[in-house]
Design a protein around this motif. Structure first.
Motif: not given
Length: 249
Positions: A215-238
């Motif tokens: 709900e938030l990341m489309d409005r952000a310039d960056a995400v400092i992720a606790d688990d970048p692997a998990r967030v990267k997988r999420f992004i790749s599925l968009q």
């Protein structure tokens, strides 16, 4: 290579590399860089004036409380739970990621950190952040060309952030603010900072980042992720949007 300046670029950083047992160590940073554009790390000063990467200024070992600021680097390696995995900042920046976010925990590190970054030509791809207004202003004074980030950690410095933000590069908003403002309130806050010409970086303290990032990341310039692997997988599925607008350096 510099940090991208356009609003449509999206960056992924590893929060302390990977949050967890080995956070703020070289193994965590190396792992993060398999998935992320860069890394966020904390900077402190030892008693013998070495820059080290640790979040907390105190730790317990052998039934005693130790302060990082009162120990030499050798003593820190011997006593800290991470042992010899506690890295010096110079070892971290040798990894030379595309983007660095150095989060300052001790005012005395500012000059030494800037010198190290300049020596390796990394200043232009580094954001130096602080959660203390006085410290953020100190960084601005000592390095007018530095990209300075201001991290929101309380209602008090949230109010400060709304007043101070001249010459600050980015505002670092915790996902935890949704507990107080709601998602809609945080989105309104993001738009307010954007109207001031500031970049918005999201980070996490105790929330489920993947429950909120959609709900938030489309409005952000960056995400400092606790688990970048998990967030990267999420992004790749968009299906469209975020992955297409990410920075490719």
């Amino acid at each position: 290579m510099t940090i991208p300046n356009t609003e449509r670029n999206f960056m992924l950083l590893g929060h302390r590399g990977f949050r967890g047992v080995l956070e703020n160590t070289l193994p965590a940073f190396r792992r993060a860089l398999k998935y992320a554009d860069g890394i966020e790390f904390d900077v402190r000063l030892t008693g013998d004036r070495k820059l080290v990467t640790l979040h907390d200024g105190e730790f317990r070992a052998n039934g005693k409380l130790y302060r990082v600021r009162e120990l030499t680097y050798r003593e820190l390696l011997r006593l800290h739970p991470h042992g010899r995995l506690v890295p010096r900042v110079k070892d971290v920046i040798k990894l030379s990621p595309e983007i660095l976010n150095a989060d300052i925990k001790d005012p005395e590190v500012v000059e030494k950190l800037i010198e190290k970054l300049e020596r390796r030509n990394l200043l232009e791809r580094t954001v130096i952040s602080a959660d203390n207004l006085g410290l953020a202003l100190k960084i601005q004074r000592e390095c007018p060309d530095c990209r300075v980030g201001f991290s929101i950690i309380s209602a008090r410095n949230l109010l400060m952030s709304l007043r101070l933000m001249r010459n600050v590069y980015s505002i670092h908003i915790p996902l935890d603010l949704t507990s107080y403002l709601g998602v809609r309130g945080v989105l309104t806050l993001i738009e307010l900072y954007r109207r001031k010409g500031l970049r918005v970086w999201l980070w996490n303290y105790r929330m489920d980042e993947l429950a909120l990032l959609p709900e938030l990341m489309d409005r952000a310039d960056a995400v400092i992720a606790d688990d970048p692997a998990r967030v990267k997988r999420f992004i790749s599925l968009q299906p469209i949007g975020i992955e297409a607008t990410r920075y490719v350096g």
